[in-house]
Enzyme design. Structure first.
Site, PDB file in Angstrom:
ATOM      1  N   ASP A   1      14.622 -25.499  22.465  1.00 51.75           N
ATOM      2  CA  ASP A   1      13.604 -25.499  23.524  1.00 51.75           C
ATOM      3  C   ASP A   1      12.998 -26.898  23.631  1.00 51.75           C
ATOM      4  O   ASP A   1      12.294 -27.357  22.721  1.00 51.75           O
ATOM      5  CB  ASP A   1      12.518 -24.452  23.204  1.00 51.75           C
ATOM      6  CG  ASP A   1      11.553 -24.305  24.367  1.00 51.75           C
ATOM      7  OD1 ASP A   1      10.928 -25.321  24.764  1.00 51.75           O
ATOM      8  OD2 ASP A   1      11.427 -23.199  24.893  1.00 51.75           O
TER       9      ASP A   1
ATOM     10  N   THR B   1       9.892 -10.103  38.509  1.00 53.06           N
ATOM     11  CA  THR B   1      10.963 -10.310  39.502  1.00 53.06           C
ATOM     12  C   THR B   1      12.072 -11.218  38.949  1.00 53.06           C
ATOM     13  O   THR B   1      13.147 -11.300  39.532  1.00 53.06           O
ATOM     14  CB  THR B   1      10.396 -10.986  40.760  1.00 53.06           C
ATOM     15  OG1 THR B   1       9.891 -12.278  40.365  1.00 53.06           O
ATOM     16  CG2 THR B   1       9.269 -10.183  41.377  1.00 53.06           C
TER      17      THR B   1
ATOM     18  N   ARG C   1       8.937 -18.513  35.224  1.00 55.32           N
ATOM     19  CA  ARG C   1       9.660 -17.343  35.699  1.00 55.32           C
ATOM     20  C   ARG C   1       8.713 -16.159  35.758  1.00 55.32           C
ATOM     21  O   ARG C   1       8.008 -15.872  34.791  1.00 55.32           O
ATOM     22  CB  ARG C   1      10.820 -17.056  34.738  1.00 55.32           C
ATOM     23  CG  ARG C   1      11.846 -16.146  35.343  1.00 55.32           C
ATOM     24  CD  ARG C   1      13.092 -16.158  34.546  1.00 55.32           C
ATOM     25  NE  ARG C   1      12.896 -15.522  33.250  1.00 55.32           N
ATOM     26  CZ  ARG C   1      13.874 -14.993  32.547  1.00 55.32           C
ATOM     27  NH1 ARG C   1      15.105 -15.056  32.998  1.00 55.32           N
ATOM     28  NH2 ARG C   1      13.640 -14.438  31.396  1.00 55.32           N
TER      29      ARG C   1
ATOM     30  N   ASP D   1       9.137 -27.119  23.343  1.00 58.90           N
ATOM     31  CA  ASP D   1       8.649 -26.921  21.969  1.00 58.90           C
ATOM     32  C   ASP D   1       8.958 -28.134  21.101  1.00 58.90           C
ATOM     33  O   ASP D   1       8.132 -28.543  20.281  1.00 58.90           O
ATOM     34  CB  ASP D   1       9.306 -25.687  21.338  1.00 58.90           C
ATOM     35  CG  ASP D   1       8.788 -24.389  21.946  1.00 58.90           C
ATOM     36  OD1 ASP D   1       7.820 -24.452  22.722  1.00 58.90           O
ATOM     37  OD2 ASP D   1       9.365 -23.333  21.635  1.00 58.90           O
TER      38      ASP D   1
HETATM   39  N1  URA Z   1      15.175 -24.727  28.361  1.00 58.90           N
HETATM   40  C1  URA Z   1      15.206 -25.348  27.166  1.00 58.90           C
HETATM   41  O1  URA Z   1      14.236 -25.988  26.768  1.00 58.90           O
HETATM   42  N2  URA Z   1      16.309 -25.234  26.399  1.00 58.90           N
HETATM   43  C2  URA Z   1      17.403 -24.553  26.800  1.00 58.90           C
HETATM   44  O2  URA Z   1      18.394 -24.522  26.070  1.00 58.90           O
HETATM   45  C3  URA Z   1      17.359 -23.909  28.064  1.00 58.90           C
HETATM   46  C4  URA Z   1      16.229 -24.019  28.820  1.00 58.90           C
END
Ligand code: URA
Length: 210
Positions: free
Chosen positions: A201, A107, A103, A204
């Site tokens: 995530d 913007t 992202r 991660d």
């Molecule tokens: N990306 C992720 O890894 N987890 C989320 O909950 C949303 C986007």
């Protein structure tokens, strides 16, 4: 556009372990791979095949083989990489291209920061791998990228989706040859764009905080 939520106790079981914050990275990685193979089974129902005949030890048998040009699998970096092995196990003759989407913090639009794909995707079936369909922004951009290169139909395989993201993809891809295959649709997105309850995530949890 078609949406298919794969409803199978094995998928839900593996998804539950994946969601658990105590699940360590090595187990998380192997579960993503296993889940991906199960989702790939659903996601490849529409893979293009052609009729062939083979000779068994007994007689001639009619069957099918995956048509040329072979499907293209496109994991979206970074978390989509965790899904790749599970996919190519089931579709070993597929070619693999890569798309890195991020992202733009000014913007807020998704931008492509890395791309390794054939210039011409005319007549190609593409399978996009992205574990978390959250806002839908990067998935919409990735699918559009493939159509702009001439892809004829695109299947996106995601482990989890938020209803908001799914609605955004449906709106953007209405009337297009797009299929979304999902392990589950969760409750909502939170104010940080995380899927709730989700699994955190995915990048991660697969690869650590880098
Ligand atoms: N990306 C992720 O890894 N987890 C989320 O909950 C949303 C986007």
């Amino acid at each position: 556009m078609r949406v298919h939520v794969a409803d199978h106790p094995l998928i839900t079981h593996k998804l539950t372990v994946l969601r658990d914050k105590r699940t360590p990275s090595p187990l998380f990685r192997s579960l993503v791979e296993e889940l991906m193979t199960l989702l790939a089974y659903e996601g490849t129902r529409g893979v293009r095949v052609e009729q062939v005949t083979v000779q068994t030890p007994v007689a001639e048998a009619r069957g099918v083989q995956i048509s040329d040009p072979k499907p293209l699998v496109v994991p979206i970096l970074r978390a989509g990489l965790g899904m790749l092995e599970g996919m190519v196990k089931l579709l070993p003759t597929a070619e693999v291209g890569f798309l890195g989407m991020a992202r733009n913090e000014e913007t807020l639009e998704p931008t492509t920061y890395a791309e390794r794909l054939p210039d011409d995707l005319s007549d190609r079936q593409c399978f996009v791998l992205d574990p978390m369909l959250a806002t839908g922004g990067s998935l919409i951009a990735a699918i559009q990228f493939l159509f702009d290169r001439g892809a004829v139909d695109v299947t996106a395989i995601c482990i989890l989706a938020a209803p908001e993201g799914l609605a955004a993809v449906e709106k953007a891809m209405a009337g297009r040859e797009v299929t979304i295959v999902l392990g589950a649709v969760d409750e909502r997105l939170d104010e940080h764009g995380y899927i709730v309850p989700g699994l955190g995530d995915a990048g991660d949890r697969l690869y650590g905080l880098v």
